[in-house]
Design a protein around this motif. Structure first.
Motif, PDB file in Angstrom:
ATOM      1  N   SER A 289     -58.727 -14.704  37.117  1.00  0.00           N
ATOM      2  CA  SER A 289     -58.927 -14.863  35.645  1.00  0.00           C
ATOM      3  C   SER A 289     -60.187 -15.684  35.416  1.00  0.00           C
ATOM      4  O   SER A 289     -60.196 -17.020  35.978  1.00  0.00           O
ATOM      5  CB  SER A 289     -57.978 -15.113  34.715  1.00  0.00           C
ATOM      6  OG  SER A 289     -56.782 -14.417  34.969  1.00  0.00           O
ATOM      7  N   TYR A 290     -61.179 -15.268  34.736  1.00  0.00           N
ATOM      8  CA  TYR A 290     -62.244 -16.270  34.114  1.00  0.00           C
ATOM      9  C   TYR A 290     -62.949 -17.148  35.238  1.00  0.00           C
ATOM     10  O   TYR A 290     -63.322 -18.288  35.096  1.00  0.00           O
ATOM     11  CB  TYR A 290     -61.628 -17.305  33.000  1.00  0.00           C
ATOM     12  CG  TYR A 290     -61.311 -16.956  31.754  1.00  0.00           C
ATOM     13  CD1 TYR A 290     -62.361 -16.780  30.713  1.00  0.00           C
ATOM     14  CD2 TYR A 290     -60.063 -16.418  31.476  1.00  0.00           C
ATOM     15  CE1 TYR A 290     -61.992 -16.159  29.511  1.00  0.00           C
ATOM     16  CE2 TYR A 290     -59.441 -16.083  30.185  1.00  0.00           C
ATOM     17  CZ  TYR A 290     -60.582 -15.980  29.224  1.00  0.00           C
ATOM     18  OH  TYR A 290     -60.040 -15.515  27.937  1.00  0.00           O
ATOM     19  N   SER A 291     -63.200 -16.427  36.242  1.00  0.00           N
ATOM     20  CA  SER A 291     -63.984 -16.938  37.492  1.00  0.00           C
ATOM     21  C   SER A 291     -65.362 -17.148  37.041  1.00  0.00           C
ATOM     22  O   SER A 291     -66.199 -16.064  36.648  1.00  0.00           O
ATOM     23  CB  SER A 291     -63.997 -15.923  38.707  1.00  0.00           C
ATOM     24  OG  SER A 291     -64.574 -16.558  39.832  1.00  0.00           O
ATOM     25  N   PHE A 500     -58.834  -1.976  26.826  1.00  0.00           N
ATOM     26  CA  PHE A 500     -59.937  -2.514  26.288  1.00  0.00           C
ATOM     27  C   PHE A 500     -59.574  -3.779  25.533  1.00  0.00           C
ATOM     28  O   PHE A 500     -60.316  -4.785  25.298  1.00  0.00           O
ATOM     29  CB  PHE A 500     -61.001  -1.958  25.535  1.00  0.00           C
ATOM     30  CG  PHE A 500     -61.504  -0.764  26.462  1.00  0.00           C
ATOM     31  CD1 PHE A 500     -62.500  -0.826  27.258  1.00  0.00           C
ATOM     32  CD2 PHE A 500     -60.995   0.601  26.214  1.00  0.00           C
ATOM     33  CE1 PHE A 500     -63.090   0.390  27.920  1.00  0.00           C
ATOM     34  CE2 PHE A 500     -61.403   1.642  26.872  1.00  0.00           C
ATOM     35  CZ  PHE A 500     -62.270   1.442  27.780  1.00  0.00           C
ATOM     36  N   ASN A 501     -58.099  -4.092  25.367  1.00  0.00           N
ATOM     37  CA  ASN A 501     -57.668  -5.116  24.532  1.00  0.00           C
ATOM     38  C   ASN A 501     -57.711  -6.416  25.583  1.00  0.00           C
ATOM     39  O   ASN A 501     -56.941  -6.317  26.371  1.00  0.00           O
ATOM     40  CB  ASN A 501     -56.279  -4.855  23.925  1.00  0.00           C
ATOM     41  CG  ASN A 501     -55.954  -5.968  22.872  1.00  0.00           C
ATOM     42  OD1 ASN A 501     -55.895  -7.080  23.376  1.00  0.00           O
ATOM     43  ND2 ASN A 501     -55.384  -5.633  22.036  1.00  0.00           N
ATOM     44  N   LEU A 502     -58.292  -7.364  25.040  1.00  0.00           N
ATOM     45  CA  LEU A 502     -58.802  -8.701  26.114  1.00  0.00           C
ATOM     46  C   LEU A 502     -57.456  -9.355  26.157  1.00  0.00           C
ATOM     47  O   LEU A 502     -57.513 -10.141  27.363  1.00  0.00           O
ATOM     48  CB  LEU A 502     -59.892  -9.222  25.486  1.00  0.00           C
ATOM     49  CG  LEU A 502     -61.188  -8.593  25.757  1.00  0.00           C
ATOM     50  CD1 LEU A 502     -62.328  -9.414  25.066  1.00  0.00           C
ATOM     51  CD2 LEU A 502     -61.850  -8.099  27.146  1.00  0.00           C
ATOM     52  N   ASP A 555     -53.692 -14.363  28.452  1.00  0.00           N
ATOM     53  CA  ASP A 555     -54.021 -15.275  27.630  1.00  0.00           C
ATOM     54  C   ASP A 555     -53.797 -16.792  28.118  1.00  0.00           C
ATOM     55  O   ASP A 555     -53.108 -17.445  27.739  1.00  0.00           O
ATOM     56  CB  ASP A 555     -53.250 -15.328  26.342  1.00  0.00           C
ATOM     57  CG  ASP A 555     -53.726 -16.306  25.200  1.00  0.00           C
ATOM     58  OD1 ASP A 555     -54.942 -16.463  25.377  1.00  0.00           O
ATOM     59  OD2 ASP A 555     -52.934 -16.641  24.172  1.00  0.00           O
ATOM     60  N   PRO A 556     -54.615 -16.965  29.330  1.00  0.00           N
ATOM     61  CA  PRO A 556     -54.378 -18.219  30.162  1.00  0.00           C
ATOM     62  C   PRO A 556     -54.897 -19.440  29.294  1.00  0.00           C
ATOM     63  O   PRO A 556     -54.804 -20.504  29.421  1.00  0.00           O
ATOM     64  CB  PRO A 556     -54.787 -18.095  31.521  1.00  0.00           C
ATOM     65  CG  PRO A 556     -56.185 -17.015  31.261  1.00  0.00           C
ATOM     66  CD  PRO A 556     -55.277 -16.126  30.342  1.00  0.00           C
TER      67      PRO A 556
END
Length: 563
Positions: A289-291, A500-502, A555-556
């Motif tokens: 996630s979020y790399s 598509f819900n983030l 939701d990290p």
């Protein structure tokens, strides 16, 4: 008559007293009552065990249900008066036990903060990291050849930023498993192992730390003097051991890694980087996630993988280079449409390697006798937007580039992508290269795209390099390949809108979706390998089974990892 009356009355009185005494003499045992009388300790870290005392518990673990607040816990042992349970992540209060048809609550319970153990330099002996600690990576941390690092389920490992590097070299915390070393990180769906940022909740960002790098002994197509990207400082000798084992990554999350060390190209570390990793390595249920660079990148090697999640990455989701020949099944990518890399972000970017189509730049066939990049990816779902796709520069936090292609296949790659769906990219397939390299691979079937749905795209197929748009389109539209193009107006029937819900996605397609009924690639050929699970649908999900449940986190940014 009076005597008779008196005797009759006396008899009635005696009988009444006898009945009253009999009623009072009740020897029945009261029904047992479920109760929770104590919890020891009343404050403990997630992943540790506590003992619950009480009465009338079930005498087998499965006959008791224990929840901490609303979070279920695993019962390890059980007697009628004592339960030993594992404190779940995000445990709340009170603790509730349900058994024998009743429910009881116990005293208040709190999750306690864990001690932080700093790690720097090299790990040269077998080492175990336990879930009752938090581990902080400071600078580059190497697991040396011959050593095994074992990480218990539920353990949190944080990557320090550049200022935490004790060497002063300003290198973000990175775990590097060298050739001949192993990382055994086997979490569970209930207790995943988490590698994340050292920043507090609410202030984490792309590239807060390095990531995880595995270096194996399986073949790749670069010279022995080739150095790893990102300044890791290790020569990547290909030792021709295709079944090499670098350990296990199972039920693992890797968050906010992918650091850029300089402004030069190829100086980044990805969320999960795999150099020459062999097929003896186990990789399944891994979320990146979020790399700050690619989510997953394979540089050569033969390792296989299942159940991968690329979440809100910055550059590419699945990048294959240097002769990677493994197999991957069931992967999902969810992107933030406002964040992309300056190089142009793709779901797939596949090269032979980045200095030319053939090893060493010498036009020999096949590939100087070294492995060609020829992996097989099956059942992949990728989502950018259900709005209008854009190839313009993005504007969100960290956004400085544009989205490009769902599949950018170039530089003599021979990748195959089957039974997959790509939604919301400006381009679906970009087939890029020379007529003797990429195109020759496509014409021979070494490179293949079958049973792929491209939806909501500005340009579904295009050519690049020496490959024309018409040639690329003819390849994609070959009837036997069963590829389809779906217009933006038709995606509502194809997908769950929550795809598509983030922060709370639901990727399971509706029961009427064409993804569940459209013809798939033939089960023979490349799909005949026993590694692949039979899956008669396109994309990573059927209509009923959600393999993300329990271990993933969308939701990290706001998760408290200090408890």
């Amino acid at each position: 008559m009076n005597h008779s009356f008196r005797w009759g009355s006396l008899c009635l009185l005696v009988l009444a007293l006898f009945g009253l005494m009999t009623a009072c003499d009740n020897n029945d045992t009261p029904e047992p009552i479920l109760s929770v009388t104590g919890i020891s300790p009343t404050s403990a870290p997630a992943g540790t065990t506590v003992t619950i005392s009480g009465t009338n518990f079930g005498t087998t673990p499965a006959s008791n249900t224990v929840t901490f607040g609303t979070v279920p816990a695993t019962v390890l042992t059980a007697t009628s008066t004592q339960l030993v349970v594992t404190v779940p992540a995000n445990a709340g209060s009170p603790v509730t036990v349900a058994a024998n048809g009743a429910t009881a609550q116990g005293p208040a319970f709190t999750i306690s903060a864990k001690p932080v153990v700093s790690v720097a330099g090299s790990i040269s002996a077998n080492t175990t990291w336990t879930s009752n600690n938090v581990y902080l990576l400071r600078g580059f941390v190497y697991v040396s050849p011959g050593a095994t690092l074992t990480i218990q389920p539920g353990t949190v490992v944080k990557g320090g930023g550049v200022d935490d590097d004790p060497t002063g070299a300003k290198r973000g915390g990175t775990l590097i498993v060298e050739q001949g070393a192993k990382l055994e990180a086997a979490g569970t769906a209930q207790q995943p192992i988490v590698f994340t940022s050292n920043k507090p909740a609410g202030s984490r960002k792309y590239g807060d730390w390095g990531g995880i790098v595995l270096i194996g002994k399986a073949p790749h197509n670069r010279p022995a003097s080739q150095q790893a990207e990102g300044g890791i400082g290790r020569a990547l000798n290909a030792l021709n051991e295709p079944a090499d084992n670098s350990g296990t990554l199972r039920y693992v999350r890797i968050e906010f890694g992918g650091i850029a060390l300089t402004n030069e190209s190829n100086s980044e570390i990805n969320g999960l980087t795999l150099y020459g990793v062999g097929s003896g390595t186990t990789i399944d249920h891994v979320q990146v996630s979020y790399s700050g660079d690619d989510s997953f990148e394979w540089f050569g090697g033969t390792v296989n993988a299942k159940y991968l999640v690329a979440y809100r990455g910055f550059d590419d989701d699945f990048d294959t280079d240097w002769g990677y020949t493994g197999k991957v099944q069931f992967g999902v990518s969810l992107r933030d449409p406002q964040v992309a890399d300056q190089s142009g972000s793709n779901c797939f970017e596949s090269d032979n390697f980045n200095s030319g189509e053939n090893a060493g730049g010498v036009a020999l066939t096949p590939n100087n006798g070294l492995p060609l990049t020829q992996p097989v990816f099956v059942n992949i779902s990728a989502f950018v937007t259900n709005g209008t796709p854009s190839n313009a520069s993005t504007s969100g936090t960290g956004g400085s580039g544009a989205y490009q292609s769902a599949m950018h296949l170039r530089r003599n790659t021979a990748i195959s992508v089957f039974n997959s769906v790509f939604v919301g990219y400006p381009e679906g397939l970009r087939l890029d290269g020379t007529t003797t390299g990429t195109l020759a691979n496509a014409n021979s079937g070494a490179l293949d795209v079958q049973a792929v749905t491209v939806a909501n795209s500005l340009t579904a197929v295009r050519g690049a390099g020496a490959i024309t748009n018409d040639v690329a389109t003819t390849f994609f539209n070959t009837a036997a390949k069963k590829n389809t193009i779906v217009a933006s107006s038709d995606i509502a029937a194809l997908l769950n809108a929550q795809s598509f819900n983030l922060t709370a996605p639901n990727f399971l397609p509706p029961a009427s979706s064409a993804l569940l009924v459209t013809g798939n690639a033939a089960t023979g050929g490349k799909l005949a390998d026993s590694f692949f699970t039979a899956a008669a649908y396109r994309g990573a999900f059927n209509g009923t089974e959600n393999w993300l449940t329990g271990w993933t986190n969308f939701d990290p940014q706001n998760t408290n990892y200090d408890r």
